[in-house]
Design an enzyme around this catalytic site. Structure first.
Site, PDB file in Angstrom:
ATOM      1  N   TYR A 191       0.827  -1.210   0.000  1.00  0.00           N
ATOM      2  CA  TYR A 191       0.000   0.000   0.000  1.00  0.00           C
ATOM      3  C   TYR A 191       0.862   1.263   0.000  1.00  0.00           C
ATOM      4  CZ  TYR A 191      -4.313  -2.664   0.631  1.00  0.00           C
ATOM      5  OH  TYR A 191      -5.374  -3.510   0.443  1.00  0.00           O
TER       6      TYR A 191
ATOM      7  N   SER B 168     -13.435  -1.848  -1.106  1.00  0.00           N
ATOM      8  CA  SER B 168     -14.147  -0.830  -1.905  1.00  0.00           C
ATOM      9  C   SER B 168     -15.669  -0.943  -1.719  1.00  0.00           C
ATOM     10  CB  SER B 168     -13.762  -0.920  -3.385  1.00  0.00           C
ATOM     11  OG  SER B 168     -12.411  -0.557  -3.570  1.00  0.00           O
TER      12      SER B 168
HETATM   13  P1  NAP Z   1     -14.193   2.848  -0.410  1.00  0.00           P
HETATM   14  O1  NAP Z   1     -14.648   3.243   0.976  1.00  0.00           O
HETATM   15  O2  NAP Z   1     -15.161   2.197  -1.324  1.00  0.00           O
HETATM   16  O3  NAP Z   1     -13.643   4.128  -1.180  1.00  0.00           O
HETATM   17  C1  NAP Z   1     -12.940   5.141  -0.519  1.00  0.00           C
HETATM   18  C2  NAP Z   1     -12.986   6.361  -1.415  1.00  0.00           C
HETATM   19  O4  NAP Z   1     -14.333   6.819  -1.448  1.00  0.00           O
HETATM   20  C3  NAP Z   1     -12.134   7.492  -0.891  1.00  0.00           C
HETATM   21  O5  NAP Z   1     -11.530   8.128  -1.986  1.00  0.00           O
HETATM   22  C4  NAP Z   1     -13.150   8.399  -0.216  1.00  0.00           C
HETATM   23  O6  NAP Z   1     -12.775   9.749  -0.299  1.00  0.00           O
HETATM   24  C5  NAP Z   1     -14.384   8.174  -1.083  1.00  0.00           C
HETATM   25  N1  NAP Z   1     -15.589   8.383  -0.262  1.00  0.00           N
HETATM   26  C6  NAP Z   1     -16.007   7.682   0.799  1.00  0.00           C
HETATM   27  N2  NAP Z   1     -17.160   8.176   1.267  1.00  0.00           N
HETATM   28  C7  NAP Z   1     -17.484   9.211   0.480  1.00  0.00           C
HETATM   29  C8  NAP Z   1     -18.570  10.127   0.445  1.00  0.00           C
HETATM   30  N3  NAP Z   1     -19.565  10.076   1.333  1.00  0.00           N
HETATM   31  N4  NAP Z   1     -18.585  11.053  -0.527  1.00  0.00           N
HETATM   32  C9  NAP Z   1     -17.606  11.136  -1.437  1.00  0.00           C
HETATM   33  N5  NAP Z   1     -16.514  10.314  -1.451  1.00  0.00           N
HETATM   34  C10 NAP Z   1     -16.469   9.351  -0.510  1.00  0.00           C
HETATM   35  O7  NAP Z   1     -12.968   1.904  -0.177  1.00  0.00           O
HETATM   36  P2  NAP Z   1     -11.508   1.747  -0.861  1.00  0.00           P
HETATM   37  O8  NAP Z   1     -10.625   2.823  -0.337  1.00  0.00           O
HETATM   38  O9  NAP Z   1     -11.594   1.572  -2.315  1.00  0.00           O
HETATM   39  O10 NAP Z   1     -11.098   0.360  -0.218  1.00  0.00           O
HETATM   40  C11 NAP Z   1     -11.164   0.193   1.201  1.00  0.00           C
HETATM   41  C12 NAP Z   1     -10.038  -0.660   1.683  1.00  0.00           C
HETATM   42  O11 NAP Z   1     -10.129  -1.952   1.107  1.00  0.00           O
HETATM   43  C13 NAP Z   1      -8.625  -0.192   1.320  1.00  0.00           C
HETATM   44  O12 NAP Z   1      -8.153   0.828   2.168  1.00  0.00           O
HETATM   45  C14 NAP Z   1      -7.847  -1.455   1.490  1.00  0.00           C
HETATM   46  O13 NAP Z   1      -7.548  -1.642   2.873  1.00  0.00           O
HETATM   47  C15 NAP Z   1      -8.820  -2.514   1.040  1.00  0.00           C
HETATM   48  N6  NAP Z   1      -8.584  -2.984  -0.346  1.00  0.00           N
HETATM   49  C16 NAP Z   1      -8.239  -4.284  -0.531  1.00  0.00           C
HETATM   50  C17 NAP Z   1      -8.024  -4.767  -1.819  1.00  0.00           C
HETATM   51  C18 NAP Z   1      -7.638  -6.197  -1.984  1.00  0.00           C
HETATM   52  O14 NAP Z   1      -7.309  -6.605  -3.124  1.00  0.00           O
HETATM   53  N7  NAP Z   1      -7.662  -6.994  -0.939  1.00  0.00           N
HETATM   54  C19 NAP Z   1      -8.178  -3.938  -2.938  1.00  0.00           C
HETATM   55  C20 NAP Z   1      -8.561  -2.616  -2.719  1.00  0.00           C
HETATM   56  C21 NAP Z   1      -8.767  -2.151  -1.424  1.00  0.00           C
HETATM   57  P3  NAP Z   1     -12.287  10.551   1.029  1.00  0.00           P
HETATM   58  O15 NAP Z   1     -10.984   9.964   1.406  1.00  0.00           O
HETATM   59  O16 NAP Z   1     -12.217  11.955   0.524  1.00  0.00           O
HETATM   60  O17 NAP Z   1     -13.338  10.368   2.080  1.00  0.00           O
END
Ligand code: NAP
Length: 303
Positions: free
Chosen positions: A56, A213
């Site tokens: 990460y 996500s």
């Molecule tokens: P997510 O919560 O779906 O997306 C986060 C993004 O959404 C951020 O850019 C955030 O922006 C935005 N967001 C959230 N709430 C919002 C709202 N109310 N309005 C506007 N924008 C909003 O999750 P993700 O970050 O894609 O993934 C979460 C976690 O899953 C990662 O941190 C990682 O630990 C894990 N992951 C694992 C894998 C795997 O292959 N195992 C792959 C991908 C991710 P802000 O920061 O501005 O709030």
């Protein structure tokens, strides 16, 4: 609202019902002091599980987190730290890598965990996941590496990420301990695990899947695609029916309504958004509300 915990598997480990994902930690541009304030606020809310991976932030996030933890080591006992290994990126931090690839060899797994422990300033991981299925995985060798990490105390529990049910079963068949989770992409924008047997397997084995996500990586709010816009409207309508919940709360409640005990991994570093998410934990959708969102995602009624 205090976020409760649940056990990923009957044998453990405990995990908070919402997890903080550290993938974007480097983008949050926090000082160590700010990371500590963020973590302590999450812990006060009951969100105690943090999801990392070696890669990460182009191999930088674990160190950013560890620098903060080093300033307040007693916080470690209040957290469950998850990390992953098995992907090799082409990176200035790994000049020996010529091409992006997977590596589930014993040597790589052991070296990667040692490095994660050093970066995170901890002497154990609560949970280690194999990040992606590796077509060259030798299940005996990978299982032996995972078992040796458990015997040495460096890792307490093991699991996988992005595995199909048969890939999961192959690795599980070589282990003397359970794989306690499969961390997979699940959201209103990503329905495949509901249909391809992945969530069926989790329920059969009584393991809680982790959803990465869960808000489509932000696409629910920012995408100009018709599908995302249609979903946003549907989530907002259901939110109104539920007394004024926001689209993100309904998208999380939609996952939490499913009987597989899906654990959303929150990707935001914004504490207000995390507090809002915690409130969604109390909400369950009716079947009609759940299918209204399903149909908004597929663009058609169920058959
Ligand atoms: P997510 O919560 O779906 O997306 C986060 C993004 O959404 C951020 O850019 C955030 O922006 C935005 N967001 C959230 N709430 C919002 C709202 N109310 N309005 C506007 N924008 C909003 O999750 P993700 O970050 O894609 O993934 C979460 C976690 O899953 C990662 O941190 C990682 O630990 C894990 N992951 C694992 C894998 C795997 O292959 N195992 C792959 C991908 C991710 P802000 O920061 O501005 O709030």
């Amino acid at each position: 609202m205090r976020v409760p915990a649940l056990s990923l598997h009957v044998q453990g480990p405990q995990c908070s019902r919402l997890v903080i994902g550290a993938w974007r930690l480097a983008e949050w541009r926090m000082t160590s002091e700010e990371v500590l304030i963020f973590l302590n606020t999450c812990v006060d809310l009951g969100i105690t599980t943090i999801d990392h991976a070696d890669i990460y932030g182009n191999y930088t996030c674990e160190a950013l987190f560890g620098a903060a933890l080093q300033k307040e080591p007693r916080l470690r006992d209040r957290l469950q730290l998850v990390s992953k290994c098995g992907i090799k990126l082409v990176s200035a931090h790994r000049p020996q890598h010529q091409i992006k690839h997977y590596d589930t060899s014993r040597a790589h797994i052991l070296a990667s965990v040692d490095n994660s422990l050093q970066q995170l300033h901890t002497d154990y991981l609560d949970l280690l996941l194999i990040h992606r299925p590796d077509p060259l995985m030798n299940a005996d060798e990978t299982a032996e590496a995972l078992m040796s990490l458990i015997y040495s105390g460096k890792v307490r529990y093991v699991g996988v990420s992005n595995f199909t049910p048969s890939q999961f079963e192959l690795l599980a068949s070589r282990l003397n301990v359970p794989l306690v989770t499969n961390q997979i992409e699940i959201s209103v924008l990503h329905l495949e695990p509901f249909l391809d047997g992945t969530l069926d397997q989790c329920q059969r084995l009584k393991i809680a899947p982790m959803a990465w996500s869960p808000l489509g990586g932000g696409a629910l709010f920012h995408s100009s695609e018709i599908r995302a816009k249609r979903l946003y409207s549907s989530l907002t309508e259901v939110g109104q029916e539920l007394g004024g919940l926001t689209a993100d709360q309904v998208a999380l409640a939609w996952l939490l309504t499913h009987p597989a005990n899906i654990i959303p991994l929150l990707g935001t570093g914004n504490l207000d958004r995390i507090r809002v998410a915690a409130i969604a934990l109390e909400t369950r959708l009716t079947r009609e509300q759940w299918f209204k969102i399903w149909s908004a995602s597929t663009g058609t009624d169920v058959p």
